[in-house]
Design an enzyme around this catalytic site. Structure first.
Site, PDB file in Angstrom:
ATOM      1  N   TYR A 270      61.969 -16.248 102.071  1.00 30.76           N
ATOM      2  CA  TYR A 270      62.226 -17.623 102.495  1.00 30.76           C
ATOM      3  C   TYR A 270      63.458 -18.177 101.798  1.00 30.76           C
ATOM      4  O   TYR A 270      64.355 -18.758 102.419  1.00 30.76           O
ATOM      5  CB  TYR A 270      61.011 -18.512 102.204  1.00 30.76           C
ATOM      6  CG  TYR A 270      61.266 -19.962 102.534  1.00 30.76           C
ATOM      7  CD1 TYR A 270      61.174 -20.414 103.837  1.00 30.76           C
ATOM      8  CD2 TYR A 270      61.644 -20.864 101.545  1.00 30.76           C
ATOM      9  CE1 TYR A 270      61.457 -21.739 104.156  1.00 30.76           C
ATOM     10  CE2 TYR A 270      61.915 -22.184 101.848  1.00 30.76           C
ATOM     11  CZ  TYR A 270      61.818 -22.621 103.158  1.00 30.76           C
ATOM     12  OH  TYR A 270      62.099 -23.921 103.465  1.00 30.76           O
ATOM     13  N   ASP A 305      56.142 -16.977 108.881  1.00 30.95           N
ATOM     14  CA  ASP A 305      56.151 -17.954 109.967  1.00 30.95           C
ATOM     15  C   ASP A 305      57.526 -18.578 110.154  1.00 30.95           C
ATOM     16  O   ASP A 305      57.892 -18.968 111.272  1.00 30.95           O
ATOM     17  CB  ASP A 305      55.125 -19.057 109.679  1.00 30.95           C
ATOM     18  CG  ASP A 305      55.376 -19.734 108.339  1.00 30.95           C
ATOM     19  OD1 ASP A 305      55.890 -20.853 108.336  1.00 30.95           O
ATOM     20  OD2 ASP A 305      55.062 -19.136 107.304  1.00 30.95           O
ATOM     21  N   LYS A 377      47.326 -16.536 106.424  1.00 30.57           N
ATOM     22  CA  LYS A 377      47.651 -17.951 106.584  1.00 30.57           C
ATOM     23  C   LYS A 377      48.263 -18.165 107.962  1.00 30.57           C
ATOM     24  O   LYS A 377      49.375 -17.712 108.244  1.00 30.57           O
ATOM     25  CB  LYS A 377      48.615 -18.420 105.492  1.00 30.57           C
ATOM     26  CG  LYS A 377      48.856 -19.927 105.576  1.00 30.57           C
ATOM     27  CD  LYS A 377      49.868 -20.363 104.557  1.00 30.57           C
ATOM     28  CE  LYS A 377      50.139 -21.857 104.711  1.00 30.57           C
ATOM     29  NZ  LYS A 377      51.262 -22.288 103.873  1.00 30.57           N
TER      30      LYS A 377
END
Length: 528
Positions: A270, A305, A377
């Site tokens: 990220y 995600d 998640k």
């Protein structure tokens, strides 16, 4: 042996994991050979150094900067902070770390690299003091276990995960407690925008933040105490989440362990992709932070995600699976167990695409069956939220249904106004009603759901896994000729972002370890 609902070929799954290990090993070796300013500052925090100077600069930063300046000609950071600091303490330069940091900041201390017996004595002293911080983390972990036994755990899975972050910790607290009463099992205090790019951890309780609240040790303490009160009131342990990512990933991980946080967002990709932090810096920091999380019993959440907010969720589905496999390898190498692997993925396919719901089911079920012991998640739709709150509410309901059908472990509550405006408190209440309705009505539907053998969902899952294997094969093949995973990141393989290994923020805070390097925190954490 059961092949699950998707009839995945065990040999293909084994090959995928073997390739992930092969692609990940050079990154681990690189991490073992380097240190960063954040790793060294985390070591000082574990030794008990807290606080900041009148300008707000943490003493850990001041002390490390002084050491680096004095040892610049000898390699500075390459030796680590422990030997010169505890050598100075043993020489009587100061009675404790806090005083030493103040004197170093004023320029009244000179640091050196001890040798021979003096180096051995400095090592022993450093280890003894850092060991106290590790023992505190151990006590906090045991404390969590006791409270779960005393109050009980969340009544079911997936755990309902809700974001609360106003910028003001004293406003966050009552909102978090209200969310827990409304059914949230996990409270996430999202960080203030831009904190991941600060090369220091702010000090104290904060009341100003943009789109989030600063991650500080005092903010952690305050929110943990408040949720302990809620746990007692509600008869179930309410978990707390924050973010161990960015330039201070190791430090925030250490603070989280010492203040008994339960989950931390922790994924170097990220920071590399979406914050342009140097890849070497983040992989080094990630390994140390995950070792701390493993010791603290903290569940990590990874950031796959996010790829789907920039890349197409259908075309890039295999990059999510590839990253999950790599994250699993990196996490387990650092000591994390399956129950701590909150691997991320998201409901981000364009709803106007035919069979979008079936595709989402295929991707979610693939993750569930590849990582059966992990509390995945599951992230709600954001990219295709339009401002039509009725359509958004329906999409969130479909997202919740996929979570129930595929047995996800952690379900982040989607808001009908997601990615459009900052949600109102009433939006949160409606979103929680949506989740509760779906889980009450269909929470056990995963027991009955079986996709058609050889049908659309099964075929799509097999296709994504095959594409993941092909991508891992290319990464491994590249590694034999050049940079492997680092080259794949530089080429824009993940999230369409191109991030070369010799660029990015924080590169000047990385050093290759010298032969004299010593870090007592790493030594203790490696002894698992």
């Amino acid at each position: 042996m059961s092949r699950g609902k998707l009839d995945l070929d065990p040999a293909t799954v084994r090959r995928a994991r073997a390739l992930a290990r092969k692609a990940g090993r050079p990154i681990v070796r690189m991490a073992e050979q380097h240190t960063t300013v954040a790793v060294e500052r985390a070591t000082l925090r574990l030794a008990g150094l807290q606080g900041a100077d009148p300008d707000g600069t943490p003493w850990v930063n001041r002390l490390l900067d002084a050491v680096r300046a004095d040892l610049h000609e000898d390699g500075g950071l390459a030796h680590g902070v422990a030997l010169p600091v505890w050598d100075a303490l043993r020489r009587g330069e100061a009675d404790d770390l806090a005083t030493l940091a103040e004197k170093a900041s004023a320029g009244s201390v000179r640091f050196r690299l001890p040798e021979g017996k003096e180096a051995e004595r400095a090592q022993r002293a450093a280890r003894a003091q850092v060991q106290r911080g590790i023992r505190l983390i151990d006590r906090r972990r045991a404390e969590r276990d006791r409270l779960i036994r005393r109050y009980g755990d969340a009544p079911r899975t997936p755990w309902i995960y809700l974001i609360v972050a106003t910028g003001d910790i004293y406003e966050d607290i009552p909102q978090a407690q209200a969310a827990a009463r409304a059914g949230a099992d996990v409270i996430a205090v999202i960080r203030s925008t831009g904190q991941s790019l600060l090369d220091f951890v702010p000090e104290g309780a904060t009341r100003e933040g943009f789109a989030g609240t600063y991650a500080t040790q005092e903010n952690f303490r305050l929110m943990r105490a408040a949720l302990d009160e809620s746990s007692k009131e509600l008869g179930r342990y309410v978990r707390l989440t924050n973010y161990a990512s960015g330039l201070c990933m190791p430090e925030i991980a250490a603070l989280a362990g010492m203040e008994r946080l339960d989950m931390m967002l922790n994924d170097s990709m990220y920071g590399i992709l979406f914050r342009d932090i140097n890849p070497v810096r983040t992989f080094v920091d990630q390994r140390f932070s995950r070792q701390v999380h493993a010791r603290a019993g903290i569940i990590i959440n990874t950031g796959e995600d996010n790829y789907l907010t920039t890349a197409d969720a259908i075309d890039a589905a295999h990059t999510v699976t590839t990253s999950q496999l790599l994250n699993e390898y990196f996490a387990k190498e650092a000591g994390l167990e399956d129950w701590q692997l909150g691997l991320g993925h998201a409901f981000e396919i364009d709803p106007d695409v035919p069979d979008s719901f079936r595709l989402e089911l295929a991707h979610a079920l693939l993750a569930r069956e590849l990582f059966p012991g992990a509390p995945l998640k599951w992230m709600p739709p954001t990219r295709h939220m339009t401002g039509d709150v009725f359509r958004g509410y329906l999409l969130d309901g479909f997202f919740n249904l996929v979570g129930a059908l595929t047995g996800q472990g952690i379900l982040l509550v989607g808001m009908m106004t997601e990615a459009v405006v900052t949600p109102w408190l009433s939006d949160r209440d409606l979103a929680l009603q949506n989740v509760r309705y779906v889980l009450d009505a269909a929470g056990n539907l995963h027991e009955d759901f079986r996709p058609e053998p050889g049908g659309f969902i099964v075929q799509r899952a097999h296709q994504v896994l095959a594409e993941s294997v092909e991508l891992l094969e290319r990464i491994v093949d590249t590694e034999q000729h050049s940079g492997g995973l680092l080259d794949a990141i530089a080429d824009g393989t993940f999230g369409l972002m191109k991030r070369p290994a010799d660029a990015g923020k924080g590169l000047d805070g990385v050093a290759r370890k010298a032969s004299t390097y010593y870090n007592p925190a790493s030594e203790i954490l490696e002894e698992r």
